[in-house]
Design a protein around this motif. Structure first.
Motif, PDB file in Angstrom:
ATOM      1  N   ASP A  37     -17.496  33.212  32.528  1.00 27.90           N
ATOM      2  CA  ASP A  37     -18.877  33.062  31.844  1.00 27.90           C
ATOM      3  C   ASP A  37     -19.832  32.193  32.315  1.00 27.90           C
ATOM      4  OD1 ASP A  37     -17.954  35.084  29.841  1.00 27.90           O
ATOM      5  OD2 ASP A  37     -17.432  33.312  28.392  1.00 27.90           O
ATOM      6  N   ASP A  38     -19.625  31.551  33.545  1.00 27.88           N
ATOM      7  CA  ASP A  38     -20.268  30.586  34.214  1.00 27.88           C
ATOM      8  C   ASP A  38     -21.539  31.349  34.742  1.00 27.88           C
ATOM      9  OD1 ASP A  38     -21.211  28.927  36.854  1.00 27.88           O
ATOM     10  OD2 ASP A  38     -20.875  27.641  35.179  1.00 27.88           O
ATOM     11  N   GLU A  39     -22.717  31.009  34.953  1.00 28.58           N
ATOM     12  CA  GLU A  39     -23.860  31.725  35.656  1.00 28.58           C
ATOM     13  C   GLU A  39     -23.588  31.822  37.056  1.00 28.58           C
ATOM     14  OE1 GLU A  39     -26.939  28.385  36.318  1.00 28.58           O
ATOM     15  OE2 GLU A  39     -27.037  29.206  34.385  1.00 28.58           O
ATOM     16  N   ALA A  40     -22.704  31.008  37.795  1.00 25.27           N
ATOM     17  CA  ALA A  40     -22.393  31.128  39.051  1.00 25.27           C
ATOM     18  C   ALA A  40     -21.559  32.248  39.448  1.00 25.27           C
ATOM     19  CB  ALA A  40     -22.073  29.812  39.513  1.00 25.27           C
ATOM     20  N   SER A  41     -20.724  32.735  38.437  1.00 25.28           N
ATOM     21  CA  SER A  41     -19.641  33.871  38.613  1.00 25.28           C
ATOM     22  C   SER A  41     -20.350  35.345  38.634  1.00 25.28           C
ATOM     23  CB  SER A  41     -18.866  33.833  37.193  1.00 25.28           C
ATOM     24  OG  SER A  41     -17.874  34.810  37.313  1.00 25.28           O
ATOM     25  N   LEU A  56      -9.064  45.489  33.609  1.00 30.16           N
ATOM     26  CA  LEU A  56      -9.002  44.581  34.746  1.00 30.16           C
ATOM     27  C   LEU A  56     -10.470  44.008  35.204  1.00 30.16           C
ATOM     28  CD1 LEU A  56      -6.427  44.023  37.328  1.00 30.16           C
ATOM     29  CD2 LEU A  56      -8.623  43.952  38.374  1.00 30.16           C
ATOM     30  N   SER A  57     -10.787  43.014  35.329  1.00 31.82           N
ATOM     31  CA  SER A  57     -12.113  42.635  36.065  1.00 31.82           C
ATOM     32  C   SER A  57     -11.821  41.649  36.990  1.00 31.82           C
ATOM     33  CB  SER A  57     -13.056  41.986  35.077  1.00 31.82           C
ATOM     34  OG  SER A  57     -13.322  43.144  34.079  1.00 31.82           O
ATOM     35  N   VAL A  58     -12.689  41.490  38.173  1.00 29.78           N
ATOM     36  CA  VAL A  58     -12.359  40.385  39.383  1.00 29.78           C
ATOM     37  C   VAL A  58     -13.648  39.908  39.450  1.00 29.78           C
ATOM     38  CG1 VAL A  58     -12.139  40.196  41.738  1.00 29.78           C
ATOM     39  CG2 VAL A  58     -10.665  41.747  40.535  1.00 29.78           C
ATOM     40  N   PHE A  59     -13.811  38.412  39.306  1.00 30.10           N
ATOM     41  CA  PHE A  59     -15.100  37.736  39.510  1.00 30.10           C
ATOM     42  C   PHE A  59     -14.936  36.879  40.508  1.00 30.10           C
ATOM     43  CE2 PHE A  59     -14.212  38.697  34.992  1.00 30.10           C
ATOM     44  CZ  PHE A  59     -15.395  39.076  34.501  1.00 30.10           C
ATOM     45  N   ARG A  60     -16.092  36.867  41.588  1.00 26.61           N
ATOM     46  CA  ARG A  60     -16.220  35.818  42.552  1.00 26.61           C
ATOM     47  C   ARG A  60     -16.497  34.666  41.756  1.00 26.61           C
ATOM     48  NH1 ARG A  60     -16.539  37.385  48.056  1.00 26.61           N
ATOM     49  NH2 ARG A  60     -16.639  35.303  48.606  1.00 26.61           N
ATOM     50  N   VAL A  61     -16.005  33.554  41.849  1.00 26.72           N
ATOM     51  CA  VAL A  61     -16.408  32.155  41.018  1.00 26.72           C
ATOM     52  C   VAL A  61     -16.689  31.141  42.179  1.00 26.72           C
ATOM     53  CG1 VAL A  61     -15.163  32.787  39.016  1.00 26.72           C
ATOM     54  CG2 VAL A  61     -14.112  31.567  40.863  1.00 26.72           C
ATOM     55  N   THR A  62     -16.216  31.193  43.350  1.00 28.20           N
ATOM     56  CA  THR A  62     -16.903  30.393  44.333  1.00 28.20           C
ATOM     57  C   THR A  62     -16.976  31.184  45.542  1.00 28.20           C
ATOM     58  OG1 THR A  62     -14.785  29.683  45.419  1.00 28.20           O
ATOM     59  CG2 THR A  62     -15.666  28.419  43.497  1.00 28.20           C
ATOM     60  N   SER A  63     -17.230  30.806  46.866  1.00 27.28           N
ATOM     61  CA  SER A  63     -17.305  31.594  47.939  1.00 27.28           C
ATOM     62  C   SER A  63     -16.017  32.075  48.368  1.00 27.28           C
ATOM     63  CB  SER A  63     -17.933  30.747  49.059  1.00 27.28           C
ATOM     64  OG  SER A  63     -17.407  29.659  49.514  1.00 27.28           O
TER      65      SER A  63
END
Length: 104
Positions: A37-41, A56-63
């Motif tokens: 839920d973070d705005e950077a995700s 299923l969902s995939v999120f990039r949360v850092t590079s």
């Protein structure tokens, strides 16, 4: 090479998921929810299991890091952390899987 369900960390995706990253970390619901839920995700994609209510969902949360969110048919959410390099080749495989379709 490890076989499904025999990773050193002990975390594995449910058998219904058509790929098996080599290294996963199971995250608590609270931590997983907060991270995605973070705005950077950024959501890479969302897929739904044909004929069932799995998603299923995939999120990039850092590079270099992703979080995989799996929703079970009864609405529970499970979160897993992985390195993007361990998962990036699996996204096209998921798109090609006849039992999964990309959602909105």
């Amino acid at each position: 090479m490890a076989t499904r369900g025999q990773h050193a960390s002990g975390a594995t995706l449910p058998d219904i998921v058509p790929f098996d990253p080599p290294a996963l970390t199971r995250l608590s619901w609270e931590l997983g929810s907060r991270v995605v839920d973070d705005e950077a995700s950024v959501r890479v994609g969302r897929w739904e299991r044909v004929g069932s209510s799995w998603s299923l969902s995939v999120f990039r949360v850092t590079s270099e890091t992703v979080v995989v969110r799996v929703r079970t048919p009864i609405g529970r959410q499970r979160f897993y952390g992985a390195a993007w390099m361990d998962l990036e080749d699996d996204v096209p495989e998921l798109d090609a899987a006849p039992s999964w379709e990309r959602g909105a």
